[in-house]
Motif scaffolding. Sequence first.
Motif, PDB file in Angstrom:
ATOM      1  N   SER A 117      11.529  13.434 -16.037  1.00  0.00           N
ATOM      2  CA  SER A 117      11.483  14.494 -17.035  1.00  0.00           C
ATOM      3  C   SER A 117      12.894  14.773 -17.539  1.00  0.00           C
ATOM      4  O   SER A 117      13.887  14.292 -16.968  1.00  0.00           O
ATOM      5  N   ALA A 118      12.998  15.559 -18.602  1.00  0.00           N
ATOM      6  CA  ALA A 118      14.300  15.937 -19.132  1.00  0.00           C
ATOM      7  C   ALA A 118      15.105  16.692 -18.077  1.00  0.00           C
ATOM      8  O   ALA A 118      16.325  16.519 -17.964  1.00  0.00           O
ATOM      9  N   GLU A 119      14.430  17.521 -17.285  1.00  0.00           N
ATOM     10  CA  GLU A 119      15.128  18.259 -16.226  1.00  0.00           C
ATOM     11  C   GLU A 119      15.742  17.298 -15.207  1.00  0.00           C
ATOM     12  O   GLU A 119      16.852  17.530 -14.702  1.00  0.00           O
ATOM     13  N   ASN A 120      15.034  16.213 -14.910  1.00  0.00           N
ATOM     14  CA  ASN A 120      15.577  15.214 -13.977  1.00  0.00           C
ATOM     15  C   ASN A 120      16.843  14.577 -14.525  1.00  0.00           C
ATOM     16  O   ASN A 120      17.797  14.324 -13.777  1.00  0.00           O
ATOM     17  N   VAL A 121      16.851  14.291 -15.829  1.00  0.00           N
ATOM     18  CA  VAL A 121      18.027  13.673 -16.437  1.00  0.00           C
ATOM     19  C   VAL A 121      19.233  14.601 -16.323  1.00  0.00           C
ATOM     20  O   VAL A 121      20.356  14.160 -16.035  1.00  0.00           O
ATOM     21  N   VAL A 122      19.017  15.898 -16.521  1.00  0.00           N
ATOM     22  CA  VAL A 122      20.113  16.872 -16.368  1.00  0.00           C
ATOM     23  C   VAL A 122      20.617  16.860 -14.932  1.00  0.00           C
ATOM     24  O   VAL A 122      21.832  16.879 -14.680  1.00  0.00           O
ATOM     25  N   GLU A 123      19.709  16.815 -13.962  1.00  0.00           N
ATOM     26  CA  GLU A 123      20.121  16.795 -12.558  1.00  0.00           C
ATOM     27  C   GLU A 123      20.868  15.508 -12.210  1.00  0.00           C
ATOM     28  O   GLU A 123      21.812  15.525 -11.407  1.00  0.00           O
ATOM     29  N   LEU A 124      20.456  14.389 -12.785  1.00  0.00           N
ATOM     30  CA  LEU A 124      21.180  13.136 -12.554  1.00  0.00           C
ATOM     31  C   LEU A 124      22.601  13.227 -13.074  1.00  0.00           C
ATOM     32  O   LEU A 124      23.554  12.781 -12.420  1.00  0.00           O
ATOM     33  N   LYS A 125      22.759  13.807 -14.258  1.00  0.00           N
ATOM     34  CA  LYS A 125      24.092  13.978 -14.823  1.00  0.00           C
ATOM     35  C   LYS A 125      24.937  14.902 -13.950  1.00  0.00           C
ATOM     36  O   LYS A 125      26.116  14.641 -13.694  1.00  0.00           O
ATOM     37  N   ARG A 126      24.337  15.992 -13.474  1.00  0.00           N
ATOM     38  CA  ARG A 126      25.049  16.913 -12.591  1.00  0.00           C
ATOM     39  C   ARG A 126      25.507  16.209 -11.309  1.00  0.00           C
ATOM     40  O   ARG A 126      26.649  16.351 -10.874  1.00  0.00           O
TER      41      ARG A 126
END
Length: 213
Positions: A117-126
Motif C-alpha cells: 500500500s502507499a502507507e507501506n511505501v512511506v514506511e520503506l522510505k522512513r
Amino acid sequence: MAMFFKPAELQPREVKPLDAFPVALPAGSVSGIVFADQLAEEVFVHHLIASALKDGPVYHIGPGALSVRVLEELSESVSNLYAGNAYTVEELMEALRLVEDASLVIVRRFPLLLNVSAENVVELKRTADEKGLFLVLCHPSLELNELDLPGEFGKLFLLPELFDLLAVLRTSSYRGHHRMNITVLRAPAEYVASVGDHSVPIDSLARPFLHRG
C-alpha cells in the motif's frame, strides 16, 4: 515522534551498479528500477551486488533467482552476501528491521508482494532513511508502456515521488555487441543532469550470463 533531525553528511557514501551508469545511489535512498528484459535485470542486479560487497553486507530479497556462481566471478568474496525471500510486504518490513545499517538491500518483484500500500511505501522510505540503507526495489515488466513511463511507475510503486531514483533498463544487441539503454526519470539532486536517456556498452559485463560452460 513525527519528525527528526540529524547532521547532514557532506560526502555521503554512494554505490554505482556499473562504472558507466549515469547515477550513483546515495545512502538512505530508495530506488525503483524497472527492467524491460531479463539480461538487463541480471547484469544490473549482479554487478550492483558485486560493487557493494567490498564495503559491507548485501541483502538480496526474492522471489527472484540469484547466481552465486556469477558473483564469485565478479567479487573477491561473497561472504557478506545474504539471501532470503519475502512474499508479503509485512515480511519485507520485518526483514528490513534485521538488516545491518548502511547496507545494500535489493528487493526483487516488489510490486508482486501481497498487501503493498502507499502507507507501506512511506514506511520503506522512513526505514531506508533511518538506517542509511541503499534500498533498491526492482521489477521485470514484459508489458511496459514506453509511452507512459510515469504512469507505469505510479502503478508499480504507488508513490514514485518518494523515490530518489527511478529508471528503466533495457538491453540491445547488434552484431554480437550489447548495450544497456537507460531511461532516468528521477535522480538524486547531484545527478539531476542525468535525467533522460543513456546508452552504455556492456559486452564484458554481460559475458558471464551469455557464455556459460
